[in-house]
Design a protein around this motif. Structure first.
Motif, short mmCIF file in Angstrom:
data_model
loop_
_atom_site.label_atom_id
_atom_site.label_comp_id
_atom_site.label_asym_id
_atom_site.label_seq_id
_atom_site.Cartn_x
_atom_site.Cartn_y
_atom_site.Cartn_z
N SER A 3 -2.59 -15.46 5.29
CA SER A 3 -3.78 -14.75 5.72
C SER A 3 -4.37 -15.35 6.99
O SER A 3 -4.91 -14.62 7.82
CB SER A 3 -4.81 -14.73 4.61
OG SER A 3 -5.24 -16.03 4.31
N SER A 6 -2.31 -13.98 9.82
CA SER A 6 -2.57 -12.56 10.03
C SER A 6 -3.93 -12.34 10.70
O SER A 6 -4.07 -11.45 11.54
CB SER A 6 -2.48 -11.80 8.71
OG SER A 6 -3.49 -12.21 7.82
N VAL A 7 -4.91 -13.17 10.35
CA VAL A 7 -6.22 -13.07 11.00
C VAL A 7 -6.12 -13.47 12.47
O VAL A 7 -6.66 -12.79 13.35
CB VAL A 7 -7.26 -13.94 10.26
CG1 VAL A 7 -8.51 -14.10 11.09
CG2 VAL A 7 -7.59 -13.34 8.93
N PRO A 23 -3.24 -3.66 9.67
CA PRO A 23 -3.42 -5.12 9.57
C PRO A 23 -3.35 -5.58 8.12
O PRO A 23 -3.74 -4.88 7.21
CB PRO A 23 -4.80 -5.35 10.17
CG PRO A 23 -5.49 -4.04 10.05
CD PRO A 23 -4.43 -2.98 10.11
N TRP A 24 -2.83 -6.77 7.94
CA TRP A 24 -2.70 -7.35 6.61
C TRP A 24 -4.10 -7.65 6.09
O TRP A 24 -4.84 -8.41 6.71
CB TRP A 24 -1.88 -8.63 6.72
CG TRP A 24 -1.59 -9.26 5.41
CD1 TRP A 24 -2.33 -10.22 4.80
CD2 TRP A 24 -0.50 -8.99 4.55
NE1 TRP A 24 -1.77 -10.56 3.61
CE2 TRP A 24 -0.64 -9.82 3.43
CE3 TRP A 24 0.58 -8.12 4.60
CZ2 TRP A 24 0.26 -9.81 2.37
CZ3 TRP A 24 1.47 -8.12 3.57
CH2 TRP A 24 1.31 -8.95 2.46
N PRO A 25 -4.49 -7.08 4.97
CA PRO A 25 -5.85 -7.33 4.47
C PRO A 25 -6.00 -8.77 3.98
O PRO A 25 -5.10 -9.32 3.35
CB PRO A 25 -6.00 -6.33 3.32
CG PRO A 25 -4.62 -5.96 2.93
CD PRO A 25 -3.74 -6.16 4.13
N VAL A 26 -7.12 -9.35 4.30
CA VAL A 26 -7.42 -10.71 3.85
C VAL A 26 -8.64 -10.65 2.95
O VAL A 26 -9.40 -9.69 2.96
CB VAL A 26 -7.66 -11.68 5.02
CG1 VAL A 26 -6.43 -11.79 5.89
CG2 VAL A 26 -8.84 -11.25 5.85
N SER A 30 -10.73 -16.17 3.33
CA SER A 30 -10.42 -16.23 4.76
C SER A 30 -11.66 -15.99 5.61
O SER A 30 -11.85 -16.64 6.64
CB SER A 30 -9.35 -15.20 5.12
OG SER A 30 -8.15 -15.51 4.50
N ALA A 83 -11.73 -2.42 5.33
CA ALA A 83 -11.22 -3.39 6.30
C ALA A 83 -12.27 -4.41 6.71
O ALA A 83 -12.08 -5.15 7.67
CB ALA A 83 -10.72 -2.66 7.54
N THR A 85 -13.60 -7.34 5.43
CA THR A 85 -13.33 -8.79 5.44
C THR A 85 -12.28 -9.15 6.48
O THR A 85 -12.38 -10.19 7.13
CB THR A 85 -12.89 -9.29 4.06
OG1 THR A 85 -11.74 -8.57 3.63
CG2 THR A 85 -14.00 -9.18 3.05
N THR A 86 -11.29 -8.29 6.67
CA THR A 86 -10.26 -8.55 7.67
C THR A 86 -10.85 -8.51 9.07
O THR A 86 -10.60 -9.41 9.89
CB THR A 86 -9.12 -7.52 7.55
OG1 THR A 86 -8.62 -7.55 6.22
CG2 THR A 86 -8.01 -7.81 8.52
N SER A 89 -13.21 -11.48 9.62
CA SER A 89 -12.45 -12.72 9.78
C SER A 89 -11.88 -12.82 11.19
O SER A 89 -11.94 -13.88 11.82
CB SER A 89 -11.31 -12.78 8.75
OG SER A 89 -11.80 -12.85 7.46
#
Length: 134
Positions: A3, A6-7, A23-26, A30, A83, A85-86, A89
């Motif tokens: 994560s 990805s961030v 995008p990869w969710p975190v 994170s 989306a 938190t992603t 971050s």
């Protein structure tokens, strides 16, 4: 650890105005790590700016926590919940990099020779640092 990368990847793509496909969710950890990193760099820069005679003052820490919370809440209002938190971050990761870049620019300006006209250099440098970070 996935994560974090990805961030950072999402933040780097956002910095050059490129869209990240899916995008990869975190998660919340994170986001908290990103916020704590920004808070730590701001506290550290305040200690450096205070010099050797500086002492701990809880007002500065309280102000940093309040300001970061305000930034997170206001930015979170503009991001869809799926989306949030992603995106937050990535925003705080970019903010961490921007804080470091701005401080590095200030340090670089102070290392210039004393014979240079400081007023003009500081004005141009502050505009350049703002443009670079923005």
């Amino acid at each position: 650890m996935v994560s974090v990368w990805s961030v950072l990847k999402l933040a780097a793509r956002a910095a050059i105005w490129r869209r990240t496909p899916d995008p990869w969710p975190v998660g919340l950890p994170s986001l908290l790590i990103s916020i704590i990193a920004v808070a730590a760099i701001r506290v550290g820069l305040q200690f450096v700016a205070a010099g050797p005679g500086g002492a701990f003052n809880p007002y500065g820490l309280n102000a940093i926590v309040a300001w970061l919370a305000l930034e997170a809440v206001i930015a979170g209002l503009f991001v869809p919940p799926a989306a949030r938190t992603t995106a937050l971050s990535a925003m705080f990761a970019l903010l961490f990099i921007a804080e470091l870049a701005a401080y590095a620019g200030k340090v670089a300006v102070t290392l210039l020779p004393a014979t240079v006209a400081w007023g003009a250099i500081l004005n141009v440098a502050s505009i350049a640092i703002f443009a670079l970070v923005s």
